[in-house]
Design a protein around this motif. Sequence first.
Motif, PDB file in Angstrom:
ATOM      1  N   ARG A   8       0.858  -1.185   0.000  1.00  0.00           N
ATOM      2  CA  ARG A   8       0.000   0.000   0.000  1.00  0.00           C
ATOM      3  C   ARG A   8       0.896   1.238   0.000  1.00  0.00           C
ATOM      4  NH1 ARG A   8      -5.228  -0.889   1.330  1.00  0.00           N
ATOM      5  NH2 ARG A   8      -5.488   1.178   2.295  1.00  0.00           N
ATOM      6  N   VAL A  10       1.059   5.563  -0.639  1.00  0.00           N
ATOM      7  CA  VAL A  10       0.474   6.879  -0.852  1.00  0.00           C
ATOM      8  C   VAL A  10       1.566   7.770  -1.442  1.00  0.00           C
ATOM      9  CG1 VAL A  10      -0.428   8.970   0.238  1.00  0.00           C
ATOM     10  CG2 VAL A  10      -1.268   6.730   0.953  1.00  0.00           C
ATOM     11  N   GLU A  26      -1.751  -1.058  -8.768  1.00  0.00           N
ATOM     12  CA  GLU A  26      -2.462  -1.665  -7.651  1.00  0.00           C
ATOM     13  C   GLU A  26      -1.847  -1.314  -6.301  1.00  0.00           C
ATOM     14  OE1 GLU A  26       0.827  -4.433  -8.830  1.00  0.00           O
ATOM     15  OE2 GLU A  26      -0.683  -3.240  -9.896  1.00  0.00           O
ATOM     16  N   VAL A  29      -2.801   3.543  -3.090  1.00  0.00           N
ATOM     17  CA  VAL A  29      -4.086   3.680  -2.411  1.00  0.00           C
ATOM     18  C   VAL A  29      -4.442   5.144  -2.189  1.00  0.00           C
ATOM     19  CG1 VAL A  29      -3.943   1.442  -1.299  1.00  0.00           C
ATOM     20  CG2 VAL A  29      -3.001   3.445  -0.129  1.00  0.00           C
ATOM     21  N   VAL A  43      -7.827   6.299  -6.946  1.00  0.00           N
ATOM     22  CA  VAL A  43      -7.249   6.214  -5.604  1.00  0.00           C
ATOM     23  C   VAL A  43      -7.935   7.246  -4.728  1.00  0.00           C
ATOM     24  CG1 VAL A  43      -4.966   5.417  -6.387  1.00  0.00           C
ATOM     25  CG2 VAL A  43      -5.438   7.870  -6.201  1.00  0.00           C
ATOM     26  N   THR A  44      -7.737   7.152  -3.438  1.00  0.00           N
ATOM     27  CA  THR A  44      -8.230   8.176  -2.531  1.00  0.00           C
ATOM     28  C   THR A  44      -7.400   9.438  -2.692  1.00  0.00           C
ATOM     29  OG1 THR A  44      -8.976   6.536  -0.922  1.00  0.00           O
ATOM     30  CG2 THR A  44      -8.611   8.771  -0.114  1.00  0.00           C
ATOM     31  N   LEU A  60      -5.446   5.459   5.722  1.00  0.00           N
ATOM     32  CA  LEU A  60      -5.258   4.522   4.611  1.00  0.00           C
ATOM     33  C   LEU A  60      -4.254   3.420   4.956  1.00  0.00           C
ATOM     34  CD1 LEU A  60      -5.126   7.058   1.621  1.00  0.00           C
ATOM     35  CD2 LEU A  60      -6.943   5.397   2.093  1.00  0.00           C
ATOM     36  N   PRO A  62      -0.890   3.144   4.823  1.00  0.00           N
ATOM     37  CA  PRO A  62       0.093   2.775   3.795  1.00  0.00           C
ATOM     38  C   PRO A  62       1.346   2.154   4.398  1.00  0.00           C
ATOM     39  CG  PRO A  62       0.203   5.118   4.197  1.00  0.00           C
ATOM     40  CD  PRO A  62      -0.959   4.609   5.017  1.00  0.00           C
TER      41      PRO A  62
END
Length: 244
Positions: A8, A10, A26, A29, A43-44, A60, A62
């Motif tokens: 994950r 960011v 993928e 996030v 993504v957010t 999130l 990450p």
Amino acid sequence: MTRGPVRRVVSLVPSLTEAVAAGAPELLVGATDWCSHPAGLEVTRIGGTKNPDTARIAALAPDLVLANEEENRPQDLGALRAAGLTVQVTEIRTLDQALRELERVLVRGCGLPRPGWLDAAEAAWRDLPAAPSGPAAVVPIWRRPWMVLGRDTFAGDLLARLGVRNLYADHADRYPRIPLSELNARAADLVVLPDEPYRFTAEDGPEAFPQLPAALVSGRHLTWYGPSLAAAPGVLAAALAAAR
């Protein structure tokens, strides 16, 4: 450096968002509102590069947050670290540094294989000179007030490799504020106008420099360090040639 596999990510930097998304979308996030490439990235959104929502980022969860020492504020990065997050901060002032940092972020940071576009970018710039020998230019990046490229900038290094001699490359500031009257009084052969961070257009920029040819260039190819670097020499060279 992170512990365990990175699943994950960011990104607080548009260039790095595109670099990660080119091979492993993928993983992403979260990204800033300014992360416009690739188009359609789902993504957010966590705010801007200068005002990210640190609480939303922490939520999130990450494994890794990607940042840049120029684009992101130390206090925001400190808040993320205080929340227990791993933050990888890049410093990019030259092309060579960008290529090294991209490999560090993608391979050592995210655990990805070295991307083919990074090899293509190295090849595209390899045979270009590292010292400018062509037209003398002023390179505004903002107006109201007028600001230009000064010393020690990534965009300045790219232009130098394309032969452009930045008249403010030896200024004490990296992005000095210079009155328009002074810019027009310099013995420049050319004004280079990127479309970011300020969106210079044919109607907004060239009119301020009536005596100079104006090269309207792609800001993404001049200021982003990522997949766009492979095409950047050709794109920028064509724009510079069209203005002469």
